[in-house]
Scaffold this motif. Sequence first.
Motif, PDB file in Angstrom:
ATOM      1  N   GLU A 116       5.921  18.246  -1.941  1.00 36.17           N
ATOM      2  CA  GLU A 116       5.923  19.141  -3.104  1.00 36.17           C
ATOM      3  C   GLU A 116       6.513  18.465  -4.345  1.00 36.17           C
ATOM      4  OE1 GLU A 116       6.782  23.866  -3.862  1.00 36.17           O
ATOM      5  OE2 GLU A 116       8.136  22.806  -2.518  1.00 36.17           O
ATOM      6  N   ASN A 117       5.812  18.602  -5.471  1.00 34.29           N
ATOM      7  CA  ASN A 117       6.240  18.022  -6.757  1.00 34.29           C
ATOM      8  C   ASN A 117       6.554  16.535  -6.669  1.00 34.29           C
ATOM      9  OD1 ASN A 117       7.339  21.126  -6.921  1.00 34.29           O
ATOM     10  ND2 ASN A 117       6.497  20.387  -8.831  1.00 34.29           N
ATOM     11  N   HIS A 118       5.840  15.814  -5.819  1.00 31.61           N
ATOM     12  CA  HIS A 118       6.140  14.397  -5.647  1.00 31.61           C
ATOM     13  C   HIS A 118       4.866  13.587  -5.361  1.00 31.61           C
ATOM     14  CE1 HIS A 118       8.556  11.190  -3.145  1.00 31.61           C
ATOM     15  NE2 HIS A 118       7.672  10.655  -3.952  1.00 31.61           N
ATOM     16  N   GLY A 119       4.270  13.734  -4.186  1.00 31.66           N
ATOM     17  CA  GLY A 119       3.127  12.882  -3.855  1.00 31.66           C
ATOM     18  C   GLY A 119       2.580  13.173  -2.478  1.00 31.66           C
ATOM     19  N   VAL A 120       2.078  12.125  -1.824  1.00 28.13           N
ATOM     20  CA  VAL A 120       1.433  12.298  -0.517  1.00 28.13           C
ATOM     21  C   VAL A 120       1.852  11.167   0.414  1.00 28.13           C
ATOM     22  CG1 VAL A 120      -0.562  13.323  -1.704  1.00 28.13           C
ATOM     23  CG2 VAL A 120      -0.647  10.949  -1.040  1.00 28.13           C
ATOM     24  N   VAL A 121       1.743  11.420   1.718  1.00 30.75           N
ATOM     25  CA  VAL A 121       1.990  10.364   2.692  1.00 30.75           C
ATOM     26  C   VAL A 121       0.960  10.520   3.821  1.00 30.75           C
ATOM     27  CG1 VAL A 121       3.794  11.682   3.938  1.00 30.75           C
ATOM     28  CG2 VAL A 121       3.745   9.198   4.125  1.00 30.75           C
ATOM     29  N   ALA A 122       0.419   9.379   4.284  1.00 33.80           N
ATOM     30  CA  ALA A 122      -0.541   9.394   5.392  1.00 33.80           C
ATOM     31  C   ALA A 122      -0.161   8.290   6.357  1.00 33.80           C
ATOM     32  CB  ALA A 122      -1.962   9.176   4.867  1.00 33.80           C
ATOM     33  N   TYR A 123      -0.462   8.486   7.642  1.00 31.23           N
ATOM     34  CA  TYR A 123      -0.043   7.491   8.636  1.00 31.23           C
ATOM     35  C   TYR A 123      -1.078   7.398   9.748  1.00 31.23           C
ATOM     36  CZ  TYR A 123       2.372  11.973   9.553  1.00 31.23           C
ATOM     37  OH  TYR A 123       2.687  13.311   9.661  1.00 31.23           O
ATOM     38  N   GLY A 124      -1.046   6.238  10.447  1.00 33.41           N
ATOM     39  CA  GLY A 124      -2.053   6.014  11.476  1.00 33.41           C
ATOM     40  C   GLY A 124      -1.621   4.974  12.479  1.00 33.41           C
ATOM     41  N   LYS A 125      -2.529   4.694  13.431  1.00 28.36           N
ATOM     42  CA  LYS A 125      -2.191   3.743  14.495  1.00 28.36           C
ATOM     43  C   LYS A 125      -2.155   2.317  13.963  1.00 28.36           C
ATOM     44  CE  LYS A 125      -6.882   3.285  16.573  1.00 28.36           C
ATOM     45  NZ  LYS A 125      -7.718   3.233  15.463  1.00 28.36           N
ATOM     46  N   ASP A 126      -2.851   2.069  12.834  1.00 28.21           N
ATOM     47  CA  ASP A 126      -2.769   0.747  12.202  1.00 28.21           C
ATOM     48  C   ASP A 126      -2.886   0.932  10.682  1.00 28.21           C
ATOM     49  OD1 ASP A 126      -5.524   1.055  11.602  1.00 28.21           O
ATOM     50  OD2 ASP A 126      -6.075   0.193  13.535  1.00 28.21           O
ATOM     51  N   LEU A 127      -2.785  -0.178   9.948  1.00 29.54           N
ATOM     52  CA  LEU A 127      -2.751  -0.084   8.472  1.00 29.54           C
ATOM     53  C   LEU A 127      -4.037   0.498   7.899  1.00 29.54           C
ATOM     54  CD1 LEU A 127      -0.842  -3.388   7.787  1.00 29.54           C
ATOM     55  CD2 LEU A 127      -0.213  -1.176   6.784  1.00 29.54           C
ATOM     56  N   TRP A 128      -5.176   0.094   8.450  1.00 27.79           N
ATOM     57  CA  TRP A 128      -6.424   0.645   7.898  1.00 27.79           C
ATOM     58  C   TRP A 128      -6.542   2.138   8.159  1.00 27.79           C
ATOM     59  CZ3 TRP A 128      -8.239  -1.357   3.968  1.00 27.79           C
ATOM     60  CH2 TRP A 128      -8.413  -2.727   3.803  1.00 27.79           C
ATOM     61  N   GLN A 129      -6.142   2.590   9.344  1.00 29.19           N
ATOM     62  CA  GLN A 129      -6.241   4.032   9.605  1.00 29.19           C
ATOM     63  C   GLN A 129      -5.318   4.821   8.673  1.00 29.19           C
ATOM     64  OE1 GLN A 129      -4.850   6.021  13.319  1.00 29.19           O
ATOM     65  NE2 GLN A 129      -6.975   6.652  13.535  1.00 29.19           N
ATOM     66  N   ALA A 130      -4.127   4.290   8.403  1.00 31.01           N
ATOM     67  CA  ALA A 130      -3.217   4.982   7.471  1.00 31.01           C
ATOM     68  C   ALA A 130      -3.857   5.047   6.084  1.00 31.01           C
ATOM     69  CB  ALA A 130      -1.872   4.262   7.425  1.00 31.01           C
ATOM     70  N   PHE A 131      -4.427   3.920   5.619  1.00 28.42           N
ATOM     71  CA  PHE A 131      -5.070   3.908   4.300  1.00 28.42           C
ATOM     72  C   PHE A 131      -6.285   4.836   4.280  1.00 28.42           C
ATOM     73  CE2 PHE A 131      -8.343   2.415   1.419  1.00 28.42           C
ATOM     74  CZ  PHE A 131      -7.665   2.539   0.216  1.00 28.42           C
ATOM     75  N   ASP A 132      -7.105   4.781   5.330  1.00 24.04           N
ATOM     76  CA  ASP A 132      -8.304   5.637   5.378  1.00 24.04           C
ATOM     77  C   ASP A 132      -7.920   7.116   5.297  1.00 24.04           C
ATOM     78  OD1 ASP A 132      -9.915   3.416   5.606  1.00 24.04           O
ATOM     79  OD2 ASP A 132     -10.198   3.588   7.764  1.00 24.04           O
ATOM     80  N   ARG A 133      -6.845   7.481   5.969  1.00 22.93           N
ATOM     81  CA  ARG A 133      -6.409   8.888   5.927  1.00 22.93           C
ATOM     82  C   ARG A 133      -5.919   9.262   4.528  1.00 22.93           C
ATOM     83  NH1 ARG A 133      -3.774   9.168  12.076  1.00 22.93           N
ATOM     84  NH2 ARG A 133      -5.732   9.842  13.028  1.00 22.93           N
ATOM     85  N   LEU A 134      -5.250   8.318   3.860  1.00 24.62           N
ATOM     86  CA  LEU A 134      -4.819   8.552   2.479  1.00 24.62           C
ATOM     87  C   LEU A 134      -6.044   8.760   1.588  1.00 24.62           C
ATOM     88  CD1 LEU A 134      -2.229   8.358   0.588  1.00 24.62           C
ATOM     89  CD2 LEU A 134      -2.978   6.024   0.130  1.00 24.62           C
ATOM     90  N   GLU A 135      -7.042   7.919   1.790  1.00 26.48           N
ATOM     91  CA  GLU A 135      -8.259   7.988   0.980  1.00 26.48           C
ATOM     92  C   GLU A 135      -9.012   9.301   1.232  1.00 26.48           C
ATOM     93  OE1 GLU A 135     -11.214   5.005   1.957  1.00 26.48           O
ATOM     94  OE2 GLU A 135     -11.513   4.605  -0.167  1.00 26.48           O
ATOM     95  N   THR A 136      -9.105   9.708   2.513  1.00 23.46           N
ATOM     96  CA  THR A 136      -9.785  10.977   2.847  1.00 23.46           C
ATOM     97  C   THR A 136      -9.051  12.152   2.204  1.00 23.46           C
ATOM     98  OG1 THR A 136     -10.560  10.078   4.942  1.00 23.46           O
ATOM     99  CG2 THR A 136     -10.524  12.463   4.764  1.00 23.46           C
ATOM    100  N   LEU A 137      -7.722  12.112   2.289  1.00 22.37           N
ATOM    101  CA  LEU A 137      -6.912  13.187   1.674  1.00 22.37           C
ATOM    102  C   LEU A 137      -7.241  13.303   0.181  1.00 22.37           C
ATOM    103  CD1 LEU A 137      -3.002  13.351   1.974  1.00 22.37           C
ATOM    104  CD2 LEU A 137      -4.178  13.799  -0.137  1.00 22.37           C
ATOM    105  N   GLU A 138      -7.218  12.151  -0.510  1.00 27.51           N
ATOM    106  CA  GLU A 138      -7.424  12.154  -1.964  1.00 27.51           C
ATOM    107  C   GLU A 138      -8.854  12.590  -2.318  1.00 27.51           C
ATOM    108  OE1 GLU A 138      -5.688  12.245  -4.375  1.00 27.51           O
ATOM    109  OE2 GLU A 138      -6.799  11.504  -6.117  1.00 27.51           O
TER     110      GLU A 138
END
Length: 267
Positions: free
Chosen positions: A154-176
């Motif tokens: 809230e009033n800050h940003g987002v965080v995404a996580y995964g089993k590896d770096l690409w999965q964490a980034f992909d989840r961030l990208e899907t969220l956005e």
Amino acid sequence: MDEQSARKLIVEIGKLMYDKGYVTSSDGNISFRLEENVILATPTQVSKGRMSEDMMSLTDLDGNPLNDRRVSSEIKMHLLIYKMRPDINAVCHAHTPHGTAFAAAGLSIDAPILSEVILTLGCVPLTAYGTPSTSELTDSLKPYVEHHNALLLENHGVVAYGKDLWQAFDRLETLEHTAKIAILAKILGGANDLPKDAIEKLINIREKAGYLTEAARCQACGYLEHTDVRCSLDAESVNNGNSNGAKISFTREELIDLLNQAVSLQN
Ligand SMILES: [Zn+2]
């Protein structure tokens, strides 16, 4: 993944996050679990678009430094996620404009409007505001980390996580991407929700395909409550000599019902 490859990939993902406008200035941070108790993370006060492989910090799971590079002050959030989720090995935190707009407006990303998102990400809940880098922030994340793979701060940003770096980034990208589509659909008069039976089919598919586990049935997610999908909690049966330690499971409603019956028997 070895340390050198992880350093290289963090630099690459940092550039992607910067180029896509997910972070500006020295915002955001990325980390990777190298070993059970060794975390490789982006350093403090560096643009994620201009990092080099030698800049990365190393800490243990309690945040104690293991090299002389000062780690981001937001590492506490990453460490909480690693401690609560043994299946997670990478975390990306950013201030993506559309996702953060939801977080600033006090909204979760939880409308059942995109089939792919139900399949691969599930719901993204809003966690209560906490001062960045303090235990206020980590305390507000705790109830959500176990069943979700991405959170709004809230009033800050987002965080995404995964089993590896690409999965964490992909989840961030899907969220956005989802947040952006939801905002655009709102401008066009509002998105149509998928019906209950379509949501149930997608949940069956994502579990069979292994995109998300049954844990995602327990997400804090408005639309799940309108389906017949239930969060079942495994309960160890009482070892009374007959059970041989076998596991039994209850739905959330059955468990609450049993607990209520036990309480009324005591009174
Ligand atoms: Zn931040």
